[in-house]
Design an enzyme around this catalytic site. Sequence first.
Site, PDB file in Angstrom:
ATOM      1  CG  ASP A  68      -3.819 -15.374  40.671  1.00 42.93           C
ATOM      2  OD1 ASP A  68      -2.728 -15.589  41.014  1.00 42.93           O
ATOM      3  OD2 ASP A  68      -4.734 -16.066  39.378  1.00 42.93           O
ATOM      4  CB  ILE A  69       0.357 -15.192  44.973  1.00 42.31           C
ATOM      5  CG1 ILE A  69       1.502 -15.269  45.167  1.00 42.31           C
ATOM      6  CG2 ILE A  69       0.400 -17.394  44.467  1.00 42.31           C
ATOM      7  CD1 ILE A  69       1.308 -15.841  46.415  1.00 42.31           C
ATOM      8  CB  VAL A 103      -3.523 -19.501  47.430  1.00 43.37           C
ATOM      9  CG1 VAL A 103      -2.435 -20.101  48.477  1.00 43.37           C
ATOM     10  CG2 VAL A 103      -2.030 -18.624  46.212  1.00 43.37           C
ATOM     11  CG  ASP A 104      -2.300 -26.518  47.888  1.00 45.05           C
ATOM     12  OD1 ASP A 104      -0.982 -26.391  46.538  1.00 45.05           O
ATOM     13  OD2 ASP A 104      -2.211 -27.352  48.033  1.00 45.05           O
ATOM     14  CB  SER A 135      -3.425 -19.806  58.388  1.00 43.04           C
ATOM     15  OG  SER A 135      -2.633 -20.831  58.290  1.00 43.04           O
ATOM     16  N   GLY A 164      -7.954 -18.685  54.285  1.00 40.11           N
ATOM     17  CA  GLY A 164      -8.761 -19.615  53.710  1.00 40.11           C
ATOM     18  C   GLY A 164      -9.239 -20.255  54.101  1.00 40.11           C
TER      19      GLY A 164
END
Length: 183
Positions: free
Chosen positions: A10-11, A33-34, A123, A125
């Site tokens: 997980d970033i 992720v955003d 891009s 996802g």
Amino acid sequence: MMEITLIQGDITEQSVDAVVNAANSSLLGGGGVDGAIHRRGGPEVLAACRALRASHYGKGLATGRAVATTAGRLPATWVIHTVGPVYAADRPERAELLASCYRESLRVADELGVRTLALPAVSAGIFGWPLHDAARIALTTVRDTPSGLTEARFVLFEERAYQAFDAVWRELGEGRGHGSMVD
Ligand code: AR6
């Protein structure tokens, strides 16, 4: 010397100087992720994005560009927001925009003096880019873009994304698949 490393994870949990966010041009959050970065980063990140919209980015951030904000409560100093292209099989020229996301993110990172950078598969996802091709563009662009980074850490959330990046890294002749040194 910069090391490219690949991990599954997980970033938002990465202790690095900066994390790259796969944003959209509104800069005001979204899913994937955003959404995770805004949730874990907290309201400071959104406030900084709103401030950007109120100043130099009135129309939002263009596809292929990157801009930095605070990372709020994340264990990082900066979030570098970039906007990937939406995949379309009949628009191969969009690959250049995806490469631009990584080049621009590294350029912004350099301006901030970032040494360690965590990156997602931009891009790949909601924007629908096929994983193998997304991995090839991501890895070759970061490998071939000069910067002051010591580590570019690709953080792949799903097993299949990690596998795709690992396979491409090996195909590129970059050794062990989980990280190697490049000039
Ligand atoms: N850490 C690392 N990678 C993640 C995480 C995480 N916590 N969560 C998801 N991913 P996406 P896009 C992976 O959809 O395709 C948003 O709504 C995910 O599995 O986040 O560029 C934005 O606001 C995938 O491999 O970004 C835009 O509207 C990769 O991150 C749009 O989605 C990218 O998936 C951008 O779509």
